[in-house]
Design a protein around this motif. Structure first.
Motif, PDB file in Angstrom:
ATOM      1  N   CYS A 142      -8.284   4.151   1.258  1.00 31.37           N
ATOM      2  CA  CYS A 142      -8.173   2.951   0.521  1.00 31.37           C
ATOM      3  C   CYS A 142      -8.834   3.657  -1.355  1.00 31.37           C
ATOM      4  O   CYS A 142      -9.910   4.141  -0.806  1.00 31.37           O
ATOM      5  CB  CYS A 142      -9.300   2.443   0.987  1.00 31.37           C
ATOM      6  N   CYS A 150       0.947  -1.021  -0.212  1.00 33.68           N
ATOM      7  CA  CYS A 150       0.173   0.065   0.103  1.00 33.68           C
ATOM      8  C   CYS A 150       0.837   1.040   0.156  1.00 33.68           C
ATOM      9  O   CYS A 150       0.880   2.720  -1.091  1.00 33.68           O
ATOM     10  CB  CYS A 150      -0.889   0.092   0.814  1.00 33.68           C
ATOM     11  N   CYS A 189      -7.984  -0.582  -4.411  1.00 35.44           N
ATOM     12  CA  CYS A 189      -7.309  -1.750  -5.957  1.00 35.44           C
ATOM     13  C   CYS A 189      -6.945  -2.786  -5.484  1.00 35.44           C
ATOM     14  O   CYS A 189      -6.877  -3.586  -6.503  1.00 35.44           O
ATOM     15  CB  CYS A 189      -5.857  -1.032  -5.870  1.00 35.44           C
ATOM     16  N   GLY A 190      -7.441  -3.276  -4.177  1.00 32.40           N
ATOM     17  CA  GLY A 190      -6.768  -4.681  -3.571  1.00 32.40           C
ATOM     18  C   GLY A 190      -5.876  -5.255  -3.863  1.00 32.40           C
ATOM     19  O   GLY A 190      -5.545  -6.418  -3.894  1.00 32.40           O
ATOM     20  N   CYS A 244      -3.398  -4.997  -1.738  1.00 33.34           N
ATOM     21  CA  CYS A 244      -2.602  -5.063  -0.468  1.00 33.34           C
ATOM     22  C   CYS A 244      -3.718  -7.434  -0.094  1.00 33.34           C
ATOM     23  O   CYS A 244      -2.450  -8.600   0.705  1.00 33.34           O
ATOM     24  CB  CYS A 244      -3.049  -5.113   1.015  1.00 33.34           C
TER      25      CYS A 244
HETATM   26  S1  SF4 Z   1      -7.068  -1.684  -1.356  1.00 30.84           S
HETATM   27 FE1  SF4 Z   1      -5.615  -2.287  -0.347  1.00 30.84          FE
HETATM   28  S2  SF4 Z   1      -3.361  -1.773  -1.081  1.00 30.84           S
HETATM   29 FE2  SF4 Z   1      -5.226  -0.472  -2.574  1.00 30.84          FE
HETATM   30  S3  SF4 Z   1      -5.653   1.207  -1.139  1.00 30.84           S
HETATM   31 FE3  SF4 Z   1      -6.584   0.093  -0.047  1.00 30.84          FE
HETATM   32  S4  SF4 Z   1      -4.714  -0.428   1.692  1.00 30.84           S
HETATM   33 FE4  SF4 Z   1      -4.194   0.232   0.239  1.00 30.84          FE
END
Ligand code: SF4
Length: 210
Positions: A176, A145, A179-180, A182
């Motif tokens: 957040c 992230c 985007c997935g 993580c």
């Molecule tokens: S989905 Fe996960 S990686 Fe993407 S912005 Fe949100 S917390 Fe960060």
């Protein structure tokens, strides 16, 4: 031709499991091993983000003369002439200990269970605090992230057995962008389980995110 010779001259030569290997300046032992298809188990490592050495599964034995020590291969920089062994009794012993600790800290992780089984570890002598936990707090979600997406929507909080990941202050965050990344990088299903607690009220179910 000259360029190739120059490159070769800059390579660092050392041995893994008695086989001579060559690495570029700045590579780690793990990166070199991967280049030569030498298997070293990891859970907290991903080439897209900074190595942290947090899970310690990638421990290998570094031997020099009469002495040896265990090093975390994902953060150990290669040096000319060192001897690395990836499958010694000492290495297997430490990996078994780590798997026992992981079976206690994230007993709900199928991935950890399957990896542990390969080392003959099917139970743990450590206390299990939460039988539903599958997060090993490797920090990959937080690092992707921050380092790849460029946000800080995930934090690693507390210490010891209370250490956990989640939205900063455990409140869903509108930072957040869902985007997935993580969820994708997580070595278990832990991030998928807590994803909605990070991104707040979901507009799309997790399965429909790119
Ligand atoms: S989905 Fe996960 S990686 Fe993407 S912005 Fe949100 S917390 Fe960060």
């Amino acid at each position: 031709m000259r360029k190739v010779t120059m490159k070769k001259a800059n390579m660092i030569k050392f041995r893994i499991n008695d086989k001579q290997v060559e690495a570029r300046q700045g590579w780690t032992v793990l990166e070199t091993a991967k280049e030569y298809n030498i298997d070293i188990p990891t859970l907290c490592h991903h080439p897209a983000v900074t190595a942290s050495g947090s899970c310690r599964l990638c421990m290998v034995e570094l031997k020099e003369g009469d002495w040896s020590k265990l090093v975390a291969s994902c953060i150990y920089p290669v040096k000319e002439g060192i001897n690395i062994y990836t499958e010694t009794p000492r290495v297997h012993n430490v990996r078994r200990w780590i798997f026992e600790m992981l079976l206690a800290s994230c007993p709900a992780s199928e991935e950890v269970r399957q990896m542990a089984e390969k080392y003959g570890v099917i139970s743990t002598r450590f206390s299990v605090h939460d039988p539903n936990q599958s997060c090993l707090v490797c920090g990959l979600c937080q690092r992707v992230c921050e380092e790849v997406v460029g946000l800080s929507a995930i934090a690693v909080m507390d210490r010891g057995v209370h250490k956990k990941v989640g939205a900063p202050f455990l409140r869903p965050t509108d930072i957040c962008v869902a985007c997935g990344s993580c969820v994708t990088i997580c070595p278990t299903d832990a991030m998928a389980k807590i994803f909605d607690t990070v991104r707040g009220k979901p507009e799309l179910p997790l399965s429909q995110l790119a």
